[in-house]
Each structure stands twice: as structure tokens, then as C-alpha cells.
Write an enzyme that holds these catalytic residues in place. Structure first.
Site, PDB file in Angstrom:
ATOM      1  N   HIS A  68     -13.362  13.169  -0.663  1.00  0.00           N
ATOM      2  CA  HIS A  68     -12.029  12.860  -0.171  1.00  0.00           C
ATOM      3  C   HIS A  68     -10.796  13.282  -1.381  1.00  0.00           C
ATOM      4  CE1 HIS A  68     -12.930  10.581   3.421  1.00  0.00           C
ATOM      5  NE2 HIS A  68     -14.128  10.578   3.133  1.00  0.00           N
ATOM      6  N   ASP A  87      -3.575  14.007  -5.718  1.00  0.00           N
ATOM      7  CA  ASP A  87      -4.149  13.319  -4.746  1.00  0.00           C
ATOM      8  C   ASP A  87      -5.030  14.378  -3.724  1.00  0.00           C
ATOM      9  OD1 ASP A  87      -4.609  11.149  -2.957  1.00  0.00           O
ATOM     10  OD2 ASP A  87      -2.735  10.343  -3.263  1.00  0.00           O
TER      11      ASP A  87
HETATM   12  C1  GDG Z   1      -8.668   8.607  -0.656  1.00  0.00           C
HETATM   13  C2  GDG Z   1      -7.838   9.853  -1.325  1.00  0.00           C
HETATM   14  C3  GDG Z   1      -7.266  10.986   0.928  1.00  0.00           C
HETATM   15  C4  GDG Z   1      -2.481   1.271   2.032  1.00  0.00           C
HETATM   16  N1  GDG Z   1      -2.118  -0.188   1.951  1.00  0.00           N
HETATM   17  C5  GDG Z   1      -2.530  -0.897   2.854  1.00  0.00           C
HETATM   18  C6  GDG Z   1      -2.982  -0.016   3.688  1.00  0.00           C
HETATM   19  N2  GDG Z   1      -3.130   1.015   3.179  1.00  0.00           N
HETATM   20  C7  GDG Z   1      -3.778   2.313   3.942  1.00  0.00           C
HETATM   21  C8  GDG Z   1      -2.587   3.480   4.166  1.00  0.00           C
HETATM   22  C9  GDG Z   1      -3.464   4.567   4.372  1.00  0.00           C
HETATM   23  C10 GDG Z   1      -4.640   4.641   3.221  1.00  0.00           C
HETATM   24  O1  GDG Z   1      -4.828   2.921   3.056  1.00  0.00           O
HETATM   25  C11 GDG Z   1      -4.550   5.156   1.881  1.00  0.00           C
HETATM   26  O2  GDG Z   1      -4.892   6.270   2.160  1.00  0.00           O
HETATM   27  P1  GDG Z   1      -4.297   7.541   1.188  1.00  0.00           P
HETATM   28  O3  GDG Z   1      -4.712   8.931   1.833  1.00  0.00           O
HETATM   29  O4  GDG Z   1      -2.918   7.522   1.070  1.00  0.00           O
HETATM   30  O5  GDG Z   1      -5.163   7.208  -0.051  1.00  0.00           O
HETATM   31  P2  GDG Z   1      -6.552   6.701  -0.941  1.00  0.00           P
HETATM   32  O6  GDG Z   1      -6.809   5.293  -0.631  1.00  0.00           O
HETATM   33  O7  GDG Z   1      -6.466   7.119  -2.462  1.00  0.00           O
HETATM   34  O8  GDG Z   1      -7.554   7.786  -0.262  1.00  0.00           O
HETATM   35  C12 GDG Z   1      -6.686  10.335  -0.574  1.00  0.00           C
HETATM   36  C13 GDG Z   1      -7.922   9.739   1.492  1.00  0.00           C
HETATM   37  O9  GDG Z   1      -9.014   9.422   0.751  1.00  0.00           O
HETATM   38  C14 GDG Z   1      -8.868  10.129   2.779  1.00  0.00           C
HETATM   39  O10 GDG Z   1      -9.553  11.144   2.815  1.00  0.00           O
HETATM   40  O11 GDG Z   1      -6.082  11.106   1.718  1.00  0.00           O
HETATM   41  O12 GDG Z   1      -6.302  11.599  -1.382  1.00  0.00           O
HETATM   42  O13 GDG Z   1      -7.460   9.229  -2.515  1.00  0.00           O
HETATM   43  O14 GDG Z   1      -4.045   4.796   5.485  1.00  0.00           O
HETATM   44  O15 GDG Z   1      -1.878   3.160   5.303  1.00  0.00           O
HETATM   45  N3  GDG Z   1      -3.492  -0.448   4.994  1.00  0.00           N
HETATM   46  C15 GDG Z   1      -3.510  -1.757   5.286  1.00  0.00           C
HETATM   47  N4  GDG Z   1      -2.963  -2.660   4.219  1.00  0.00           N
HETATM   48  C16 GDG Z   1      -2.407  -2.174   3.109  1.00  0.00           C
HETATM   49  O16 GDG Z   1      -1.829  -3.177   2.275  1.00  0.00           O
HETATM   50  N5  GDG Z   1      -4.060  -2.476   6.319  1.00  0.00           N
END
Ligand code: GDG
Length: 446
Positions: A155, A353
Site C-alpha cells: 500500500h 504517499d
Molecule cells: C495507506 C497508504 C494508500 C481518515 N480520517 C478518518 C477516516 N479516514 C479515512 C479516509 C480514507 C482513509 O481513512 C485514509 O486513506 P489514505 O489513502 O489517505 O491514507 P493511509 O491511511 O496512509 O493509507 C496510502 C492507502 O493505504 C490505500 O492503499 O492510499 O497511500 O499510506 O479513506 O477517508 N475515516 C473515518 N474517520 C476518520 O476520522 N471513518
């Protein structure tokens, strides 16, 4: 169809509030459609972890969890995963630390995962292992006699060889990855880095390893439905009422140094310094749920962000205007999508990222008739697809401040054109395409 078995470090148990994190969002989507078994750490530390995994079943998914000992937690999770691999793979080499015992702990936990998972496996299962915590798992499963097809998805980014080589056992890591029947990456660039690593470790000819890039996407219609429904809910209505006609810029990131929040806060301060006309007219809302807050590095970033918030608000706030609202708080996913829809600017500036789902969610959540503009780091995997964003280098604070100005000034027609192009890209490669393509490639063989 054979059963799907997903394995990840942490799993999201049913009825617990969805953990903030992209991996959980992706795995859960695949498991909801395919059914099957999800195996991983419970998140608990126990003096003597049970010999058998605890299993709960709901809606066609079996969740099997094991506990870790305190030593395993310290060496494997805090040490090797969070303090060695995470910074290294994100190219943040000044935060990278290595300890031989952490590496031993990493191998030990992967062996333990394999031993506990093996009795639950059926001969024709498809096994899908997720992320950097579990790189040696295929090798451990094979050593115990597992013959099933085993795929791996990373990821986070895969670093270039010259960065990877900072890790003393980097060759082991590459050899262990080569044990998988398929390795998936977020971008073609990560895939190329892996092949460079493979060539570096096997100078006399690398083994045949099947790889692919499978950029993770979002459930576009799901986000649209969530965002629209959320606009009628109290939390979103109250947030909008609190703006009293001012424009809104939003950031949503797990509280992690890789997300570039300290740099972003400084850039916003620059913006307020240089663009006095916007003072009193823009509110920047940053939502940053806590993650891994027991680690020293995270305590330090919390401190830095609280100080930066205090500085900006102390300097620019007025009796009826607070320029920066910084919340260390979790929200339901739907509420977040509503906040995003209400915003004129989305700001996503990680220092690095793998993909970044928040950027994609922001685009999907917009009202097509009057969409907000997205500011996106060139160092996020998502920038390779979302070329309708205002692309910035997150280290270039003046450039980020300028991008805020550009986004606020962007005419409606341009916002619409950029938004519809990005939405078409998101629809062409959504969350379903991610897991469907990966699983098809895994089943197809070499
Ligand atoms: C890893 C990789 C890759 C955030 N705050 C809350 C919440 N979120 C949700 C967001 C989004 C998810 O969490 C975060 O996903 P990201 O992709 O932005 O980042 P990482 O957690 O670092 O994920 C990344 C990912 O894996 C998938 O392969 O894209 O690069 O680092 O969906 O909306 N959800 C809730 N409450 C919050 O306060 N329910």
C-alpha cells in the site's frame, strides 16, 4: 470460486467504528463482495497469547485475530514496522532507525502469523497478503508446506535501490518478496523500483517474479451517496452554519509525519501573510485523527502542530474569525464526505504517499455543478492519475501558498472541466477495479 483469505497486520472487526486508514477501506470492500477469511492482529497485547486465533463471523466474513506479546509489539510493530520500514519506504531517511532485535522480532511475528494461519487454510484458497508488515509471510507459509497461490499488495511506496540499501537486511526483504506468486504496487514507478532492487540483489539474473501496478481507487457512487446524504445531517449543517459565509479549505489526514502537516501549516501561515485580502474570508479545517500516538515521533508532531496552530491563530485571528481549525478527532466516514463537499478547496500535501485515498474521495464528494479545487502533492501516487489537480511540491512552501490563492481564484468553468476529467479517471479505475484486477492477475498465474 475458491475462498479469499486476506491477511493484514490489523483487521477491522465488525461493529467497531471503522478505523481511519486506507488499507482497511480497501480490504473490507473486497471481503464484502467476495466473502472469506480475514486474518490479522487484534490490536491487543497479551502476556500469553492464545494458541488458537479468536474467530468471529459476520455477513459472510470470518475474522480471525491473534494477540501479540509486549516484546513482539515493541520489536515488530513499533520498531521494525513503524520506525524502520515506514520512514524508509517513504524516503524520510532522517527518521529511519534500525535495530537488529527489531528485525528478529519482525521475522518472529511473521513466523507466528504463518503458524496460526496454516491450520485455517483450505487447499484451494487464494491468499492475499497486505502491506509492509508481512513481507516474509509467503516464505514462512511455504516453509510450513502451504501450496496455495499467495499474492502481496504494497500500500505504500517501494523505494529506489539506493534508498532501500540503507536497510541492512534489504536483500532478505527483496528475496522474501520474490516468494509471492504476484506482487502488486500502487504505481508503475514503485514496480520499477522493485525490479531495480531485484536486479541489485540478483546480479547474475533475477528470478521470474510476476508484478503489476494496481492503483487503489474509491467507490465513486458510494462516496457521492455518502456526501449527498451527509449534507442533510446535523454535524455537517452545523459546520456550514459556523462558516457564516466564509470559504472553506479542508485537509483530512491520519496524524502522521509523512502527511506533511507541519509543512502545510507553515505554508498556510505564509499564505495569510502574503494575501492579506483573504484574511477573515477563508477557514482552513484540518481533521487529523490520532494514529500510533504512543510513539515518540508522533508525540513530537502533535506538539509541533499544536504550536503552529496557536501561532497562526494568535497572529491572525479576529473576534469573529479563526483562520485555522485543527481537530484531533475521528468522524464517521459519511460526515467527512459531507465536510469535503462543503469545501471550496481540498488540500492534500504528503511528503510521500503510496496513493492517498483522501484526494480521490475529495474529488468524488464534490457537487459537479460547483466543484471545489484540489491541491495535491506531486509525491503522492494519486498525482499520477489526478492531473486536473493543482499539483504542488509539498516542500515548496511558497508554491503551496500560491496554490491556495490559485485554487480560490479558479473560475467556475475551469473547476468544472478539471473536476469532470478527474471524476472520469476515478470511475475508470475505482475500488472494485483494484481488487478485481489484482485477484484476476493472481488467479491467472505466471
Ligand atoms: C495507506 C497508504 C494508500 C481518515 N480520517 C478518518 C477516516 N479516514 C479515512 C479516509 C480514507 C482513509 O481513512 C485514509 O486513506 P489514505 O489513502 O489517505 O491514507 P493511509 O491511511 O496512509 O493509507 C496510502 C492507502 O493505504 C490505500 O492503499 O492510499 O497511500 O499510506 O479513506 O477517508 N475515516 C473515518 N474517520 C476518520 O476520522 N471513518
Amino acid at each position: 470460486m475458491s475462498r479469499l483469505v486476506c491477511v493484514s497486520n490489523r483487521i477491522t472487526l465488525p461493529r467497531k467504528t471503522a478505523a481511519a486508514g486506507g488499507l482497511a477501506v480497501g480490504v473490507l470492500a473486497a471481503m464484502r463482495v467476495e466473502g472469506g477469511l480475514w486474518f490479522g492482529w487484534s490490536g491487543d497485547v497479551a502476556a500469553e497469547p492464545a494458541a488458537q486465533p479468536a474467530i468471529v463471523s459476520r455477513d459472510g466474513i470470518d475474522y480471525a485475530t491473534i494477540d501479540l506479546t509486549q516484546t513482539q509489539y515493541d520489536r515488530y510493530y513499533r520498531g521494525f514496522c513503524n520506525t524502520t520500514l515506514w520512514p524508509l519506504f517513504h524516503y524520510l531517511t532522517d527518521r529511519f532507525r534500525y535495530d537488529h532485535e527489531w528485525h528478529e522480532g519482525y521475522r518472529d511475528v511473521n513466523r507466528r502469523f504463518a503458524e496460526r494461519l496454516l491450520p485455517l487454510l483450505r487447499p484451494d484458497d487464494r491468499i492475499w497478503v497486505h502491506d509492509y508488515h508481512l513481507i516474509p509471510l509467503a516464505r514462512e507459509l511455504r516453509a510450513l508446506g502451504a501450496r496455495q497461490r499467495i499474492g502481496f499488495f504494497l500500500h505504500i511506496p517501494f523505494p529506489h535501490l539506493e534508498v532501500l540499501r540503507l536497510l541492512p537486511p534489504y536483500a532478505d526483504l527483496v528475496r522474501n518478496l520474490a516468494q509471492y506468486d504476484l506482487i502488486g504496487f500502487q504505481t508503475a514507478a514503485d514496480e520499477q523500483s522493485f525490479h531495480a532492487g531485484l536486479a541489485g540483489v540478483f546480479p547474475e539474473g533475477a528470478p521470474q517474479v510476476k508484478t503489476g501496478s494496481f492503483p487503489i481507487g474509491v467507490d465513486v457512487d458510494g462516496v457521492i451517496a455518502e456526501a449527498s446524504a451527509a449534507m442533510r445531517t446535523e454535524p455537517v449543517k452545523r459546520m456550514i452554519a459556523g462558516l457564516i459565509g466564509r470559504r472553506l479549505m479542508i485537509g483530512v489526514d491520519r496524524l502522521d509525519y509523512s502527511k506533511g502537516l507541519v509543512e502545510r501549516f507553515t505554508a498556510y501561515q505564509r499564505f495569510l501573510e502574503r494575501h492579506a485580502t483573504h484574511r477573515g474570508r477563508l477557514i482552513y479545517l484540518q481533521i487529523a485523527p490520532l494514529s500510533r500516538d504512543d510513539i515518540q515521533a508522533y508525540a513530537a508532531i502533535r506538539e509541533a502542530l499544536e504550536q503552529a496552530t496557536g501561532r497562526t491563530n494568535g497572529r491572525f485571528a479576529d473576534t469573529d474569525w479563526t483562520p485555522l481549525r485543527y481537530l484531533n478527532k475521528n468522524f464517521p466516514h459519511g460526515t467527512l464526505m459531507g465536510f469535503m463537499r462543503a469545501a471550496q478547496v481540498g488540500i492534500v500535501t504528503p511528503l510521500r504517499d503510496g496513493m492517498n485515498l483522501v484526494a480521490k474521495e475529495f474529488v468524488a464528494a464534490q457537487d459537479p455543478a460547483d466543484p471545489g479545487a484540489l491541491i495535491l502533492s506531486s509525491l503522492a501516487g494519486a498525482a499520477r492519475e489526478l492531473d486536473g489537480a493543482v499539483i504542488v511540491n509539498p516542500y515548496d512552501l511558497r508554491g503551496v501558498a500560491q496554490a491556495v490563492e490559485t485554487s480560490l481564484a479558479m473560475p467556475l468553468a475551469e473547476r468544472q472541466a478539471r473536476h469532470s476529467a478527474m471524476l472520469a479517471t476515478l470511475r475508470g479505475n475505482d475500488l472494485k477495479a483494484w481488487y478485481t484486477n489484482f485477484l484476476a492477475a493472481l488467479s491467472a498465474g505466471v
